[in-house]
Design a protein around this motif. Structure first.
Motif, short mmCIF file in Angstrom:
data_model
loop_
_atom_site.label_atom_id
_atom_site.label_comp_id
_atom_site.label_asym_id
_atom_site.label_seq_id
_atom_site.Cartn_x
_atom_site.Cartn_y
_atom_site.Cartn_z
N TRP A 84 0.84 -1.20 0.00
CA TRP A 84 0.00 0.00 0.00
C TRP A 84 0.87 1.25 0.00
CZ3 TRP A 84 -5.08 -0.50 -0.68
CH2 TRP A 84 -5.63 -1.76 -0.46
N ARG A 96 -10.88 -4.99 6.25
CA ARG A 96 -11.52 -5.30 4.97
C ARG A 96 -10.73 -6.36 4.19
NH1 ARG A 96 -15.35 -1.40 4.60
NH2 ARG A 96 -14.97 0.49 5.76
N ASN A 98 -7.85 -6.44 2.85
CA ASN A 98 -7.18 -5.93 1.64
C ASN A 98 -8.05 -6.00 0.40
OD1 ASN A 98 -4.78 -5.41 3.06
ND2 ASN A 98 -4.09 -7.49 2.76
N LYS A 99 -9.37 -5.96 0.54
CA LYS A 99 -10.25 -6.15 -0.61
C LYS A 99 -10.76 -4.83 -1.18
CE LYS A 99 -11.63 -10.81 0.49
NZ LYS A 99 -12.66 -11.74 0.80
N PHE A 100 -9.89 -3.87 -1.36
CA PHE A 100 -10.23 -2.65 -2.06
C PHE A 100 -8.96 -2.05 -2.65
CE2 PHE A 100 -9.62 -1.57 2.39
CZ PHE A 100 -8.80 -0.46 2.34
N ASP A 101 -9.13 -1.14 -3.58
CA ASP A 101 -7.99 -0.57 -4.28
C ASP A 101 -7.60 0.81 -3.79
OD1 ASP A 101 -7.66 -2.74 -6.05
OD2 ASP A 101 -9.36 -2.02 -7.22
N LEU A 137 -8.45 3.99 -0.64
CA LEU A 137 -9.11 4.43 0.58
C LEU A 137 -9.11 5.96 0.52
CD1 LEU A 137 -10.25 3.86 3.43
CD2 LEU A 137 -7.91 3.94 4.27
N LYS A 159 -17.23 3.10 4.10
CA LYS A 159 -17.97 2.03 3.43
C LYS A 159 -17.19 1.59 2.19
CE LYS A 159 -22.17 1.45 0.74
NZ LYS A 159 -23.30 2.17 0.17
N ALA A 160 -17.19 0.32 1.92
CA ALA A 160 -16.54 -0.19 0.72
C ALA A 160 -17.41 0.17 -0.48
CB ALA A 160 -16.37 -1.70 0.81
N SER A 210 -17.45 0.45 -5.05
CA SER A 210 -16.82 -0.08 -6.26
C SER A 210 -15.85 0.93 -6.84
CB SER A 210 -17.89 -0.42 -7.31
OG SER A 210 -18.42 0.78 -7.86
N LYS A 211 -15.01 0.48 -7.74
CA LYS A 211 -14.07 1.40 -8.40
C LYS A 211 -14.81 2.45 -9.20
CE LYS A 211 -13.23 -2.02 -12.03
NZ LYS A 211 -12.24 -2.92 -12.58
N ALA A 262 -15.99 5.05 -6.76
CA ALA A 262 -14.84 5.83 -6.32
C ALA A 262 -14.48 6.89 -7.35
CB ALA A 262 -13.64 4.92 -6.05
#
Length: 132
Positions: free
Chosen positions: A62, A87, A89-92, A94, A120-121, A123-124, A127
């Protein structure tokens, strides 16, 4: 402000992109005091070039870009590491709010970034929409 956080398990890369003042001496001082800090020199080619250079030298999973005129709150790194861990590491990316301040004045505003439901998570695509 970075070293006021717990930096025991992070790497800190400082890219000196052609400074002509005493910045290099300050960087060397911190590098000699903290084993996590590594200093690299390159000619001045702009912020994107410096960041790309730092990415090439980075060994971590990261990255947080912090410019020389930025300051981070104590506890920021801990919070970010917890968010990533919680999470799995399940996002690209923050995204979080920031405070903008000017020299010799108080904080002027909190960022206008619209963060859906705070931590909140998303989607790309969500984002990118938020950033644009």
């Amino acid at each position: 402000s970075v070293i006021e956080n717990d930096i025991s398990d992070v790497e800190i890369l400082i890219v000196n992109d052609g400074s002509t003042d005493s910045s290099r001496a300050i960087m060397e001082k911190y590098q000699s005091e903290y084993s996590q800090i590594r200093v690299y020199d390159k000619k001045n080619e702009g912020v994107s070039s410096a960041r790309n250079y730092g990415l090439m030298k980075s060994k971590g999973d990261w990255v947080w870009f912090i410019d020389s005129d930025d300051a981070i709150n104590q506890g920021s790194l801990k919070y970010i590491k917890e968010e990533i861990s919680d999470r799995n590491n399940k996002f690209d990316i923050l995204v979080f709010k920031y405070l903008k301040f000017k020299r010799n004045s108080d904080v002027s505003k909190i960022s206008d970034i619209k963060i859906p439901n705070e931590a909140k998570a998303i989607s790309k695509f969500q984002a990118m929409k938020s950033l644009l």
